[in-house]
Every structure is written in C-alpha cells, then in structure tokens.
Design a protein around this motif. Structure first.
Motif, PDB file in Angstrom:
ATOM      1  N   SER A 119       0.829  -1.211   0.000  1.00  0.00           N
ATOM      2  CA  SER A 119       0.000   0.000   0.000  1.00  0.00           C
ATOM      3  C   SER A 119       0.859   1.255   0.000  1.00  0.00           C
ATOM      4  O   SER A 119       0.533   2.248  -0.664  1.00  0.00           O
ATOM      5  N   THR A 120       1.975   1.219   0.724  1.00  0.00           N
ATOM      6  CA  THR A 120       2.880   2.368   0.768  1.00  0.00           C
ATOM      7  C   THR A 120       3.465   2.645  -0.616  1.00  0.00           C
ATOM      8  O   THR A 120       3.528   3.797  -1.062  1.00  0.00           O
ATOM      9  N   GLU A 121       3.870   1.589  -1.304  1.00  0.00           N
ATOM     10  CA  GLU A 121       4.410   1.743  -2.656  1.00  0.00           C
ATOM     11  C   GLU A 121       3.338   2.279  -3.598  1.00  0.00           C
ATOM     12  O   GLU A 121       3.613   3.141  -4.442  1.00  0.00           O
ATOM     13  N   THR A 122       2.107   1.760  -3.448  1.00  0.00           N
ATOM     14  CA  THR A 122       1.003   2.203  -4.295  1.00  0.00           C
ATOM     15  C   THR A 122       0.707   3.679  -4.086  1.00  0.00           C
ATOM     16  O   THR A 122       0.520   4.441  -5.046  1.00  0.00           O
ATOM     17  N   GLU A 123       0.655   4.105  -2.827  1.00  0.00           N
ATOM     18  CA  GLU A 123       0.347   5.500  -2.522  1.00  0.00           C
ATOM     19  C   GLU A 123       1.419   6.439  -3.073  1.00  0.00           C
ATOM     20  O   GLU A 123       1.101   7.517  -3.583  1.00  0.00           O
ATOM     21  N   GLN A 124       2.675   6.026  -2.996  1.00  0.00           N
ATOM     22  CA  GLN A 124       3.744   6.874  -3.536  1.00  0.00           C
ATOM     23  C   GLN A 124       3.630   6.984  -5.053  1.00  0.00           C
ATOM     24  O   GLN A 124       3.818   8.068  -5.630  1.00  0.00           O
ATOM     25  N   ALA A 125       3.323   5.865  -5.703  1.00  0.00           N
ATOM     26  CA  ALA A 125       3.172   5.886  -7.160  1.00  0.00           C
ATOM     27  C   ALA A 125       1.997   6.766  -7.570  1.00  0.00           C
ATOM     28  O   ALA A 125       2.085   7.527  -8.556  1.00  0.00           O
ATOM     29  N   MET A 126       0.890   6.689  -6.830  1.00  0.00           N
ATOM     30  CA  MET A 126      -0.278   7.530  -7.127  1.00  0.00           C
ATOM     31  C   MET A 126       0.059   9.004  -6.906  1.00  0.00           C
ATOM     32  O   MET A 126      -0.321   9.879  -7.699  1.00  0.00           O
ATOM     33  N   THR A 127       0.756   9.290  -5.818  1.00  0.00           N
ATOM     34  CA  THR A 127       1.142  10.676  -5.523  1.00  0.00           C
ATOM     35  C   THR A 127       2.019  11.243  -6.634  1.00  0.00           C
ATOM     36  O   THR A 127       1.815  12.372  -7.094  1.00  0.00           O
ATOM     37  N   ASP A 128       2.986  10.457  -7.078  1.00  0.00           N
ATOM     38  CA  ASP A 128       3.878  10.911  -8.151  1.00  0.00           C
ATOM     39  C   ASP A 128       3.096  11.158  -9.445  1.00  0.00           C
ATOM     40  O   ASP A 128       3.346  12.151 -10.153  1.00  0.00           O
ATOM     41  N   ALA A 129       2.157  10.247  -9.749  1.00  0.00           N
ATOM     42  CA  ALA A 129       1.367  10.398 -10.976  1.00  0.00           C
ATOM     43  C   ALA A 129       0.488  11.639 -10.917  1.00  0.00           C
ATOM     44  O   ALA A 129       0.340  12.364 -11.908  1.00  0.00           O
ATOM     45  N   LEU A 130      -0.092  11.905  -9.758  1.00  0.00           N
ATOM     46  CA  LEU A 130      -0.937  13.094  -9.608  1.00  0.00           C
ATOM     47  C   LEU A 130      -0.106  14.367  -9.680  1.00  0.00           C
ATOM     48  O   LEU A 130      -0.530  15.360 -10.278  1.00  0.00           O
ATOM     49  N   ALA A 131       1.076  14.348  -9.079  1.00  0.00           N
ATOM     50  CA  ALA A 131       1.946  15.528  -9.131  1.00  0.00           C
ATOM     51  C   ALA A 131       2.327  15.845 -10.575  1.00  0.00           C
ATOM     52  O   ALA A 131       2.312  17.012 -10.996  1.00  0.00           O
ATOM     53  N   THR A 132       2.661  14.807 -11.350  1.00  0.00           N
ATOM     54  CA  THR A 132       2.989  14.997 -12.764  1.00  0.00           C
ATOM     55  C   THR A 132       1.787  15.532 -13.521  1.00  0.00           C
ATOM     56  O   THR A 132       1.908  16.462 -14.336  1.00  0.00           O
ATOM     57  N   ARG A 133       0.635  14.958 -13.258  1.00  0.00           N
ATOM     58  CA  ARG A 133      -0.600  15.369 -13.937  1.00  0.00           C
ATOM     59  C   ARG A 133      -0.899  16.846 -13.675  1.00  0.00           C
ATOM     60  O   ARG A 133      -1.324  17.577 -14.573  1.00  0.00           O
ATOM     61  N   LEU A 134      -0.676  17.288 -12.440  1.00  0.00           N
ATOM     62  CA  LEU A 134      -1.021  18.644 -12.035  1.00  0.00           C
ATOM     63  C   LEU A 134       0.129  19.632 -12.211  1.00  0.00           C
ATOM     64  O   LEU A 134      -0.041  20.831 -11.979  1.00  0.00           O
ATOM     65  N   GLY A 135       1.296  19.126 -12.603  1.00  0.00           N
ATOM     66  CA  GLY A 135       2.442  19.998 -12.785  1.00  0.00           C
ATOM     67  C   GLY A 135       2.968  20.564 -11.482  1.00  0.00           C
ATOM     68  O   GLY A 135       3.450  21.705 -11.438  1.00  0.00           O
ATOM     69  N   LEU A 136       2.900  19.769 -10.409  1.00  0.00           N
ATOM     70  CA  LEU A 136       3.325  20.229  -9.089  1.00  0.00           C
ATOM     71  C   LEU A 136       4.637  19.567  -8.689  1.00  0.00           C
ATOM     72  O   LEU A 136       4.901  18.417  -9.036  1.00  0.00           O
ATOM     73  N   GLY A 137       5.443  20.268  -7.935  1.00  0.00           N
ATOM     74  CA  GLY A 137       6.719  19.745  -7.475  1.00  0.00           C
ATOM     75  C   GLY A 137       6.556  18.812  -6.299  1.00  0.00           C
ATOM     76  O   GLY A 137       5.479  18.755  -5.672  1.00  0.00           O
ATOM     77  N   PRO A 138       7.607  18.061  -5.956  1.00  0.00           N
ATOM     78  CA  PRO A 138       7.531  17.080  -4.869  1.00  0.00           C
ATOM     79  C   PRO A 138       7.280  17.709  -3.506  1.00  0.00           C
ATOM     80  O   PRO A 138       6.857  17.015  -2.578  1.00  0.00           O
ATOM     81  N   GLU A 139       7.525  19.012  -3.369  1.00  0.00           N
ATOM     82  CA  GLU A 139       7.312  19.670  -2.078  1.00  0.00           C
ATOM     83  C   GLU A 139       5.849  20.018  -1.827  1.00  0.00           C
ATOM     84  O   GLU A 139       5.459  20.329  -0.693  1.00  0.00           O
ATOM     85  N   HIS A 140       5.022  19.934  -2.884  1.00  0.00           N
ATOM     86  CA  HIS A 140       3.602  20.310  -2.744  1.00  0.00           C
ATOM     87  C   HIS A 140       2.824  19.185  -2.071  1.00  0.00           C
ATOM     88  O   HIS A 140       3.002  18.009  -2.388  1.00  0.00           O
ATOM     89  N   GLY A 141       1.961  19.542  -1.146  1.00  0.00           N
ATOM     90  CA  GLY A 141       1.230  18.529  -0.388  1.00  0.00           C
ATOM     91  C   GLY A 141      -0.054  18.027  -1.027  1.00  0.00           C
ATOM     92  O   GLY A 141      -0.591  17.004  -0.587  1.00  0.00           O
ATOM     93  N   TYR A 142      -0.540  18.730  -2.065  1.00  0.00           N
ATOM     94  CA  TYR A 142      -1.850  18.380  -2.607  1.00  0.00           C
ATOM     95  C   TYR A 142      -1.924  16.964  -3.190  1.00  0.00           C
ATOM     96  O   TYR A 142      -2.870  16.220  -2.887  1.00  0.00           O
TER      97      TYR A 142
END
Length: 206
Positions: free
Chosen positions: A133-156
């Motif tokens: 689940s931890t690996e899945t959540e990180q992968a989802m977070t990375d995909a959403l950040a890329t989709r939204l054009g946000l940097g790794p420091e953004h919490g959204y």
C-alpha cells in the motif's frame, strides 16, 4: 499477426487467467478453512489441479496468491489516471482510474470478500499488505503531481492520494460486510461524493 493468431493469443491469455484465478481461489479457500500456517504451496497446487512448478509461474509465494496481483492492478490504475483528460479534476480522475478494477472486483465478489476475510483473520499478512500500500500511494502521488504539474514539495497530490485511498478502503469494508451484495461502485461513488462535498454531517431522516 493474423486473425487466427489473435484468437490463439486470446485463448492462451484466458487460460492463464483461469489458472491464476483457480490458484488464488484454492489458496484463499484452504487458508480460510485451516489457517495460514497450515497450508502449503503443494496443497494449493493440488487443489487447483496443477503442479507446484506451475504455481510458481504465477506467484512467487503463498502470500502473493492470497493478496492478489497488486502490482499489475496499480499499473493499470496509473495508466488509466494518466489517460484521463487533463481538464478532469484530480478527485474525479482517480475515480475514473479505479473504474475497471472496481468492475472486476464486483464480478469476482465472492473471491474478494473471502480475501478480505482471510486478511482479517491472518494478521501475519498485514506487513506485506502495508508495504504494498505504501508503494502504491507513492506511485499515485507521483502520478498526480505529474498530472497537475506540481513539485515534490507540494502537499496536494499526497493529500488526494490519502483521502481517496481511505474512501476506497471504507467502501471496500462496507462491501465486504454486505458479502458483496451492495454494488461496490455505488459505495465508492458515495464515499468520493462525500469528500467532494466537504464531508458534511449526515442527517438522519425524521
């Protein structure tokens, strides 16, 4: 590739899926009956009418057979998330990305309900599940950040991943308690709609 080649490939893929499903079902059934430590790979293979060697063509361990092919599922969800139109809000995009998996889970409701019961009864499976689940959540977070054009420091992106993951887990637990009789898609939609609305207090009808 000819039409006959396509047909043959489709037949092979269906056969592989049937074998995989048979092994998972046998593992879940035997562990539900006897407990995690009382079931071997050889017994699972025999119950599915295949060899232990065939078992290891599909799963690396007994735990993998019990927990399902999460790596494949998350890859499909991530691909669907990336394919969602960019104008679709993040919350809605995650719901769209889950649609195919949810439909497949509903189609295999007895197997999934049994899987959730086995996990609940056998806490030794939880560390493996949490790690996945931890690996899945990180992968989802990375995909959403890329989709939204946000940097790794953004919490959204991490926040969206966390709340949608929680919503999906709550829907799955409610679904399991209904023995798969309530539509999983409806329960997920209800949970996501609550998040989108800001989680207003529910009011009982009187």
């Amino acid at each position: 590739m000819t039409i006959s080649d396509d047909v043959a490939t489709g037949r092979r893929d269906r056969k592989k899926r049937q074998t995989r499903d048979a092994l998972a079902a046998a593992a879940l059934r035997l562990v539900a009956e006897r407990g995690l430590d009382q079931v071997t790979v050889e017994e699972i293979s025999e119950a599915a009418d295949v060899s232990a060697r065939t078992f290891f063509n599909y799963f690396s361990s007994k735990d993998d057979a019990l927990l399902g092919d999460q790596a494949v599922d998350i890859a499909r969800v991530l691909a669907a998330l990336r394919a969602a139109p960019l104008e679709v809000p993040a919350l809605d995009a995650v719901r769209l990305a889950l649609a195919e998996i949810i439909d497949e889970m509903q189609a295999d409701a007895p197997l999934w309900v049994l899987r959730m019961e086995v996990i609940e009864r056998n806490p030794a499976l939880l560390p493996r599940l949490v790690a996945s689940s931890t690996e899945t959540e990180q992968a989802m977070t990375d995909a959403l950040a890329t989709r939204l054009g946000l940097g790794p420091e953004h919490g959204y992106p991490a926040l969206v991943t966390a709340v949608t993951g929680a919503a999906f887990r709550v829907a799955m637990m409610r679904w399991a308690r209904s023995a798969g009789k309530l539509p999983l898609a409806d329960l997920v939609d209800e949970a996501f709609s609550g998040i989108a609305a800001g989680l207003p207090d529910p009011r009982s009808a009187s």
